[in-house]
Design a protein around this motif. Structure first.
Motif, PDB file in Angstrom:
ATOM      1  N   ALA A  90     -48.824  42.269 -16.340  1.00  0.00           N
ATOM      2  CA  ALA A  90     -47.996  43.347 -16.868  1.00  0.00           C
ATOM      3  C   ALA A  90     -47.432  44.245 -15.774  1.00  0.00           C
ATOM      4  O   ALA A  90     -46.539  45.052 -16.039  1.00  0.00           O
ATOM      5  N   ALA A  91     -47.927  44.124 -14.539  1.00  0.00           N
ATOM      6  CA  ALA A  91     -47.489  45.015 -13.468  1.00  0.00           C
ATOM      7  C   ALA A  91     -46.595  44.280 -12.469  1.00  0.00           C
ATOM      8  O   ALA A  91     -45.671  43.584 -12.866  1.00  0.00           O
ATOM      9  N   ASP A  92     -46.915  44.437 -11.210  1.00  0.00           N
ATOM     10  CA  ASP A  92     -46.037  43.897 -10.159  1.00  0.00           C
ATOM     11  C   ASP A  92     -46.464  42.523  -9.670  1.00  0.00           C
ATOM     12  O   ASP A  92     -46.050  42.097  -8.594  1.00  0.00           O
ATOM     13  N   PHE A  93     -47.338  41.852 -10.405  1.00  0.00           N
ATOM     14  CA  PHE A  93     -47.824  40.548  -9.968  1.00  0.00           C
ATOM     15  C   PHE A  93     -47.479  39.480 -11.005  1.00  0.00           C
ATOM     16  O   PHE A  93     -47.299  39.753 -12.179  1.00  0.00           O
ATOM     17  N   PHE A  94     -47.418  38.244 -10.518  1.00  0.00           N
ATOM     18  CA  PHE A  94     -47.348  37.079 -11.400  1.00  0.00           C
ATOM     19  C   PHE A  94     -48.645  36.303 -11.252  1.00  0.00           C
ATOM     20  O   PHE A  94     -49.158  36.153 -10.140  1.00  0.00           O
ATOM     21  N   THR A  95     -49.177  35.825 -12.349  1.00  0.00           N
ATOM     22  CA  THR A  95     -50.308  34.911 -12.254  1.00  0.00           C
ATOM     23  C   THR A  95     -49.792  33.498 -12.474  1.00  0.00           C
ATOM     24  O   THR A  95     -48.761  33.294 -13.133  1.00  0.00           O
TER      25      THR A  95
ATOM     26  N   LEU B 149     -41.572  28.709 -13.597  1.00  0.00           N
ATOM     27  CA  LEU B 149     -41.336  28.603 -12.160  1.00  0.00           C
ATOM     28  C   LEU B 149     -39.996  29.223 -11.792  1.00  0.00           C
ATOM     29  O   LEU B 149     -39.883  29.976 -10.805  1.00  0.00           O
ATOM     30  N   LEU B 150     -38.981  28.958 -12.592  1.00  0.00           N
ATOM     31  CA  LEU B 150     -37.654  29.513 -12.334  1.00  0.00           C
ATOM     32  C   LEU B 150     -37.672  31.040 -12.445  1.00  0.00           C
ATOM     33  O   LEU B 150     -37.060  31.739 -11.625  1.00  0.00           O
ATOM     34  N   LEU B 151     -38.392  31.562 -13.439  1.00  0.00           N
ATOM     35  CA  LEU B 151     -38.486  33.004 -13.623  1.00  0.00           C
ATOM     36  C   LEU B 151     -39.135  33.671 -12.418  1.00  0.00           C
ATOM     37  O   LEU B 151     -38.644  34.705 -11.915  1.00  0.00           O
ATOM     38  N   VAL B 152     -40.234  33.132 -11.924  1.00  0.00           N
ATOM     39  CA  VAL B 152     -40.911  33.705 -10.760  1.00  0.00           C
ATOM     40  C   VAL B 152     -40.010  33.646  -9.532  1.00  0.00           C
ATOM     41  O   VAL B 152     -39.889  34.630  -8.774  1.00  0.00           O
TER      42      VAL B 152
ATOM     43  N   LEU C  15     -48.627  27.589  -6.563  1.00  0.00           N
ATOM     44  CA  LEU C  15     -49.424  26.808  -7.519  1.00  0.00           C
ATOM     45  C   LEU C  15     -48.573  26.271  -8.655  1.00  0.00           C
ATOM     46  O   LEU C  15     -48.714  25.114  -9.063  1.00  0.00           O
ATOM     47  N   THR C  16     -47.697  27.105  -9.183  1.00  0.00           N
ATOM     48  CA  THR C  16     -46.830  26.651 -10.282  1.00  0.00           C
ATOM     49  C   THR C  16     -45.877  25.565  -9.801  1.00  0.00           C
ATOM     50  O   THR C  16     -45.608  24.592 -10.514  1.00  0.00           O
ATOM     51  N   LEU C  17     -45.373  25.719  -8.558  1.00  0.00           N
ATOM     52  CA  LEU C  17     -44.491  24.695  -7.993  1.00  0.00           C
ATOM     53  C   LEU C  17     -45.240  23.385  -7.816  1.00  0.00           C
ATOM     54  O   LEU C  17     -44.719  22.310  -8.166  1.00  0.00           O
ATOM     55  N   LEU C  18     -46.466  23.450  -7.283  1.00  0.00           N
ATOM     56  CA  LEU C  18     -47.261  22.238  -7.109  1.00  0.00           C
ATOM     57  C   LEU C  18     -47.522  21.553  -8.444  1.00  0.00           C
ATOM     58  O   LEU C  18     -47.440  20.321  -8.552  1.00  0.00           O
ATOM     59  N   PHE C  19     -47.850  22.348  -9.471  1.00  0.00           N
ATOM     60  CA  PHE C  19     -48.112  21.765 -10.784  1.00  0.00           C
ATOM     61  C   PHE C  19     -46.871  21.083 -11.347  1.00  0.00           C
ATOM     62  O   PHE C  19     -46.939  19.953 -11.852  1.00  0.00           O
ATOM     63  N   THR C  20     -45.721  21.762 -11.254  1.00  0.00           N
ATOM     64  CA  THR C  20     -44.483  21.189 -11.789  1.00  0.00           C
ATOM     65  C   THR C  20     -44.094  19.922 -11.033  1.00  0.00           C
ATOM     66  O   THR C  20     -43.704  18.906 -11.638  1.00  0.00           O
ATOM     67  N   VAL C  21     -44.215  19.959  -9.707  1.00  0.00           N
ATOM     68  CA  VAL C  21     -43.892  18.769  -8.909  1.00  0.00           C
ATOM     69  C   VAL C  21     -44.855  17.634  -9.230  1.00  0.00           C
ATOM     70  O   VAL C  21     -44.448  16.458  -9.313  1.00  0.00           O
ATOM     71  N   SER C  22     -46.127  17.961  -9.432  1.00  0.00           N
ATOM     72  CA  SER C  22     -47.101  16.908  -9.753  1.00  0.00           C
ATOM     73  C   SER C  22     -46.755  16.217 -11.071  1.00  0.00           C
ATOM     74  O   SER C  22     -46.939  15.004 -11.211  1.00  0.00           O
TER      75      SER C  22
END
Length: 598
Positions: free
Chosen positions: A49-54, A94-97, A119-126
């Motif tokens: 909800a703040a300035d970070f993405f999980t 991934l695009l949003l981040v 991590l999200t990029l690695l997951f999507t590429v995998s």
């Protein structure tokens, strides 16, 4: 193709699929941990909800944990629909981040956001690299069933959530945390049921949602957690409906049965359980040459083959390969119950692991004798029943008039223990069918000519019989079954047989070796556990009942592809054998499905 021979892009596809599965497993663990570890869960939600993405799907909570776990399981089962859903969800995230970090410099200053992006990029590429590994098809009825499950489940869970809020509401004015009927009534008066229903919907969605729009409602944490667990259960139900495997392939047709009988006529002497491949709740897949076939039934997402393939052993690999290909195409776990050592060896060459289930008792009629000290107890029991005036009639089914057979079937149904007809790999489940004329019936009558017990044997090639059905009047004398088996052995020439296959003794070697001098502590403990469970499932008593005939013991095996599927396979086998019934299905429906082979 072995793993050493596989092409490089196949190796990378397998690794990509494995990474995607393990990523979702890790996310599941953290989500559930965040649901029970309050500070960790709050940190994750604050970051979102703040300035970070999980990273992708890391939100903390039982519902999100259930979601990521289900996606991990379905990806592991190679479901194409699960691959598509993950790609549809992870790609936009991934695009949003990436866009947020490109347009807003403050996001680039936080290392956590770079970790999330990586991590999200690695997951999507995998997922993209491993796309060839996700090939399993789902049932065509899944979208409609998932929609109905979601609509009905949302209505039920939201009403339950509203009722929980009504009972546990402790808003100011009613006394925060107050209990008792008076406090509940007072607090319930501060809000309408529609507001409490909307609040329940809010908590179904998230534990961290802003509830400032509900000043008349204040619920304890256990209520919010319970509502979130309800949403997790609903989510699992919807996902199960959406990703179900194809329930079954059409059972054997009349043409299939004719082809299977032709294979049995040429090679039926090889396996005592071959004739049970003709059960009509099984399906059949033939080798390319048509000289061999694997018969199986799909239960709970498990493609359960029984015994050895039928036909020429040289053609077995072709049938096994087609069966395995079909199982993988639909996301079924392949398994074999009751394979012989020869059949198990061929299955093992196709990547299946073997586990010895027990032993089949086989009696050579020509060599059997009641003489000798070792047979003294059996001999005495036999003569006791004989002196009581019991007699046995032995006939092929085809020699029994239709009206007599109908009466025998009715009597057998009356003597059945329970409403379910048990059996799958070692039972036909259709006593009296005209096509089974070569089966042998034994009828045991008392001194007054009253029928007291029945035995039915299926053909085992031209010179053998395999036990199919055992029924007796519960008020009759003990020892009738043994008496009938001994009569058949001694009168084997009347029906032209030389060998009998009797009951299957599960874990027979454990009982035999565990009772010997010098047996180790693990073996003795294993034997004690089996003896304990024998109080309900007759594991040891079946071994003792078979051992008295001094048979030749032939090992039988269960085969499976992945050890993690063993529990699932065991449940499927128990359902197929009739020891468990599918929940929610009435008995008459289960019986109807069995009769129609569905």
């Amino acid at each position: 193709m072995s793993r050493d021979e596989e092409r490089p892009h196949d190796r990378w596809a397998r690794r990509g699929a494995a990474f995607g599965i393990w990523y979702l497993r890790a996310v599941t663990f953290i989500n559930v941990l965040g649901a029970v570890w309050v500070s960790l869960g709050n940190d994750i939600r604050r970051h979102n909800a703040a300035d970070f993405f999980t990273p992708y799907l890391l939100t903390a909570g039982f519902a999100s944990g259930a979601f990521s776990l289900f996606l991990a399981v379905t990806l592991r089962r190679r479901k194409r629909a699960a691959w598509i859903l993950n790609l549809v969800l992870s790609g936009p995230f991934l695009l949003l981040v990436a866009v947020a970090m490109a347009l807003a410099p403050e996001y680039r200053t936080h290392p956590r956001n770079w970790v999330s992006l990586a991590l999200t990029l690695l997951f999507t590429v995998s997922l993209l690299v491993g796309r060839r590994e996700f090939y399993a098809k789902g049932d065509r009825a899944n979208p409609r069933l998932a929609a109905l499950t979601a609509a009905g489940g949302l209505l039920v869970t939201s009403v339950l959530a509203a009722l929980l809020v009504t009972v546990a509401n402790g808003a100011p004015g009613a006394g925060t945390g107050s209990t008792g009927a008076a406090a509940a009534a007072q607090s319930a008066g501060a809000s309408t049921f529609a507001e409490r229903w909307r609040y329940g919907l809010l908590r179904l969605v998230s534990l961290a949602a802003d509830d400032r729009g509900f000043p008349g409602i204040a619920t304890p944490n256990w209520v919010n957690g319970t509502i979130n667990v309800l949403s997790a259960a609903l989510l699992v139900a919807v996902l199960w409906a959406a990703f179900r495997s194809v329930r079954a392939i059409d059972p054997i047709t009349a043409e299939d049965e004719e082809r299977l009988r032709a294979l049995l006529a040429r090679h039926g002497d090889r396996d005592s359980l071959g004739y049970f491949a003709l059960r009509r709740d099984k399906s059949a897949v033939f080798s390319p040459s048509g000289k061999a076939a694997v018969t199986y039934r799909v239960v709970g997402g498990v493609s359960l083959a029984s015994a050895d393939p039928l036909g020429d052993p040289e053609a077995w690999p072709g049938a096994i390969e087609r069966w395995l290909a079909e199982a993988r195409e639909h996301g079924w776990a392949p398994a074999v119950m009751g394979a012989s050592e020869e059949g198990g060896t061929i299955y093992a060459r196709h990547g299946l692991d073997a586990w010895e289930l027990g032993d089949e008792a086989i009696v050579d009629c020509a060599e059997f004798t009641l003489s000798g000290r070792a047979m003294r107890t059996v001999r005495q029991a036999y003569h006791r029943i004989e002196r009581a005036g019991y007699t046995v009639r032995v006939r092929r089914h085809e020699d029994i008039p239709a009206d007599e057979m109908a009466r025998l079937v009715r009597v057998a149904d009356d003597w059945r223990d329970g409403d379910t007809e048990r059996g799958f790999s070692m039972a036909l489940g259709r006593l009296g069918d005209p096509v089974d004329g070569r089966c042998v019936m034994l009828e045991c009558s008392d001194a007054q000519g009253e029928l007291r017990a029945l035995l039915s044997f299926a053909p085992w090639g031209a010179k053998g019989l395999s036990l199919d059905l055992m029924r007796r009047d519960r008020d009759s004398d003990n020892g009738l079954m043994e008496f009938m088996v001994l009569e058949l052995i001694q009168r084997a020439g009347e029906v032209g047989i030389t060998q009998l296959s009797l009951n299957f003794a599960m874990f027979r070697s454990v009982f035999e070796r565990g009772s010997r001098l010098g047996a180790g502590p693990v073996l003795r403990l294993w034997r004690s556990l089996l003896g304990f469970f024998s109080r309900w499932w007759q594991i040891e008593s079946l071994y003792r009942a078979n051992a008295k005939y001094r048979p030749v013991w032939e090992p039988r095996y269960m085969l499976f592809e992945k050890s993690t599927d063993v529990l699932r396979i065991g449940i499927a086998a128990a359902r197929a054998e009739g020891f468990l019934e599918a929940p929610g299905l009435p008995k008459w429906l289960n019986r109807k499905r069995l009769e129609h082979g569905r």
